[in-house]
Enzyme design. Structure first.
Site, short mmCIF file in Angstrom:
data_model
loop_
_atom_site.label_atom_id
_atom_site.label_comp_id
_atom_site.label_asym_id
_atom_site.label_seq_id
_atom_site.Cartn_x
_atom_site.Cartn_y
_atom_site.Cartn_z
N ASP A 95 48.50 -13.98 26.41
CA ASP A 95 48.59 -12.72 25.66
C ASP A 95 47.58 -11.68 26.19
O ASP A 95 47.90 -10.51 26.33
CB ASP A 95 48.28 -13.02 24.18
N ASN A 154 42.00 -7.25 21.81
CA ASN A 154 41.10 -8.10 22.61
C ASN A 154 40.92 -9.52 22.06
O ASN A 154 40.69 -10.44 22.83
CB ASN A 154 39.75 -7.41 22.79
N SER A 179 48.03 -5.85 17.49
CA SER A 179 48.17 -4.80 18.49
C SER A 179 49.47 -5.03 19.25
O SER A 179 49.84 -6.17 19.55
CB SER A 179 47.00 -4.86 19.46
N GLU A 251 36.46 -1.92 11.35
CA GLU A 251 35.70 -2.54 12.45
C GLU A 251 36.04 -1.76 13.70
O GLU A 251 37.09 -1.97 14.30
CB GLU A 251 36.12 -4.01 12.61
N CYS A 285 33.99 -5.35 21.50
CA CYS A 285 33.53 -4.15 20.79
C CYS A 285 32.01 -4.06 20.70
O CYS A 285 31.44 -2.98 20.76
CB CYS A 285 34.10 -4.14 19.39
N GLY A 455 31.84 1.74 11.78
CA GLY A 455 32.60 1.04 10.77
C GLY A 455 32.09 1.12 9.35
O GLY A 455 31.04 1.67 9.06
N GLU A 459 32.75 -8.05 7.99
CA GLU A 459 33.61 -9.23 8.06
C GLU A 459 32.72 -10.46 8.13
O GLU A 459 31.51 -10.37 8.39
CB GLU A 459 34.51 -9.16 9.31
#
Ligand code: NAD
Length: 485
Positions: A95, A154, A179, A251, A285, A455, A459
């Site tokens: 992927d 990602n 995504s 995020e 990120c 953000g 999380e």
């Protein structure tokens, strides 16, 4: 292989795979070769409606179960994910293009960690009792209802699990939109959750681009939106959610600083900089892409860094020896290469890499710019590729001001042997996740999230519970009620 690796259709709704070929085609491209490995379809309005209706229908009974019952299912899903780690990791590699060397230890495994952690926490979720003389108040911790998760490309398995696990533990239903670049892995997460005993309708996956995300975010039956994505998308999604006064977790992106003081262990600092710039080909990120190195050790740092980069094994991501894979897409490769051109044009010194590789797939070299200054575009904008900017500094106050001079505030790191300085610097960082003598760890036990434009909300950890549940206060009077008339 006993386990069917590839998902069987585009969407997973109400406990089963669903297709609607009327939706726009989504091509899934294997980044290592550029070949098409699957064709999915974006959700049509009918598919979105099915998912929302199924989730709303299933959620009340799920919320009425005990936390232990919900938790047991999540923990069973964690076990299944670990058992199938190999196949799930291969799928994640196909992927995203990330090397199997990474995906086999960082994706389904961290997803399983989230299932296990929030599964364990589910039974301990309680309100509190507040005595007021003879009277009292008690609070009930209640689910929000229907949560929508929207993912970046990602970490498709991890992002789906980081959102679904706390949402489900708290008694919510989830609709996840991956995504469009990496749509496959979340489907397997939903499939495994249902195999583990999750009742139909509680974890649904629908595909599509921004419009599908927007349709979900603006639907009045949706109570919460958790987005992992870029700051520009975050602005749009936050604004759309605000219209309906919905709960949000954002995020978003970063351009995080990593400060290496003159007393640092240089080899460890180089390792931290490698983890913080080149893991997942730089598509992380929280990466520390502005590496501030004290002037006294800058050349030694660069020398060792370049020697270490020579050891990167760039190649077929399914080969276990490969430690550096392709970028996720042609587009992302072009974006990163355009920043390399900008850096060179702005006068930064190219210390390593900078070129696209002469082979099929979306490969570029790990890239390091030295002598970068604060005003350069490569020091200000998130590149989301393997491009490190090394900046010089001389003293602590100066570097702190420069490190914090950014719209972002996702992460920050410091390498030093001076412990007092390490904690002082960590306290002064304007960032949600800080590292001392390490970089980019993200265990489920610790809160993860950004300050400033990076953000809203957190999380992982117990903190995530606050973002997937709400408190109701119940007032109880034991004596007579006094009224003015
Ligand atoms: P993106 O912002 O382009 O897209 C993110 C998701 O939002 C996708 O699923 C996309 O389809 C959807 N989307 C786009 N427009 C929308 C709209 N108007 N309404 C609803 N949904 C919409 O991000 P990307 O390119 O997929 O991912 C890279 C970005 O994600 C980087 O900026 C990176 O820093 C960030 N990121 C953040 C974290 C974190 O935890 N803070 C983790 C991973 C990635």
């Amino acid at each position: 292989m006993t386990y069917e690796t590839q998902p069987r259709a585009s969407h997973f709704i109400d406990g089963k795979y669903v297709e609607d070929s009327a939706g726009a085609e989504i091509e899934v491209i294997y980044p290592a070769t550029g070949e098409r490995i699957a064709t999915l379809h974006a959700a049509t309005p009918a598919i979105i409606e099915q998912a929302i209706a199924a989730a709303r229908r299933a959620q009340p009974a799920w919320a009425a179960m005990t936390g232990s019952e919900r938790g047991r299912i999540l923990r069973r899903a964690a076990d299944l994910m670990r058992e199938r780690n190999h196949d799930l990791s291969v799928l994640e590699t196909r992927d995203t293009g990330k090397p199997y060397q990474e995906t086999s230890v960082a994706d389904a495994t961290s997803g399983a960690d989230a299932m296990e952690y929030f599964g364990g926490l589910a039974a301990s979720l309680t309100g509190e009792h507040i005595q007021l003389g003879e009277n009292w108040v008690y609070t009930r911790r209640e689910p929000l209802g229907l949560c929508v998760g929207i993912g970046a490309w990602n970490y498709p398995t991890q992002i789906a699990c980081w959102k679904a696990a706390p949402a489900l533990a708290c008694g919510n239903a989830m609709i996840f939109k991956p995504s469009e670049t990496t749509p496959l892995c979340a489907l397997k997460v939903a499939e495994i959750l249902h195999e583990a005993g999750l009742p139909a309708g509680l974890c649904n996956v629908v595909q599509g681009m921004g419009e599908v995300g927007h349709a979900l975010v603006t639907d009045p039956r949706v109570d919460k939106v958790s987005l992992t994505g870029s700051v520009p998308t975050g602005r749009k999604v936050y604004a759309a959610a605000a219209e309906g006064i919905k709960h949000v977790t954002m995020e978003l992106g970063g351009k995080s600083p990593l400060i290496v003081f003159e007393d640092a262990d240089i080899d460890n600092a180089v390792s931290g900089a490698i983890l913080g710039n080149f893991y997942s080909s730089g598509q992380v990120c929280s990466n520390g892409t502005r590496v501030f190195v004290h002037r006294d050790i800058k050349e030694a740092f660069l020398e060792r860094l370049c020697a270490r980069l020579d050891k990167a094994v760039i190649g077929d991501p399914l080969d276990e020896a490969t430690s550096f894979g392709p970028m996720v897409s042609q587009r992302q490769l072009e974006i990163a290469l355009s920043y390399v051109e900008k850096g060179a044009g702005e006068g930064a010194r190219l210390a390593y890499g900078g070129a696209r590789l002469e082979r099929e797939g979306f490969y570029m070299q790990p890239t390091v710019f030295a002598d970068v200054t604060d005003d350069m575009v490569i020091a200000r904008e998130e590149i989301f590729g393997p491009v490190m900017a090394v900046l010089d500094f001389e003293d602590e106050d100066e570097v702190m001001a420069r490190a914090n001079d950014t719209e972002f505030g996702l992460a920050a790191g410091v390498f030093t042997r001076d412990l007092a300085r390490a904690h002082r610097v960590a306290a002064r960082f304007e960032a949600g996740t800080c590292y001392i003598n390490t970089y980019n760890d993200a265990p489920v036990e610790a809160p993860f999230g950004g300050m400033k434009n990076s953000g809203v909300g957190r999380e992982n950890s117990k903190a995530a519970i606050e973002h997937y549940s709400q408190l109701k206060s119940v007032f109880v009077r034991m004596d007579d009620v006094e009224a003015p008339f």
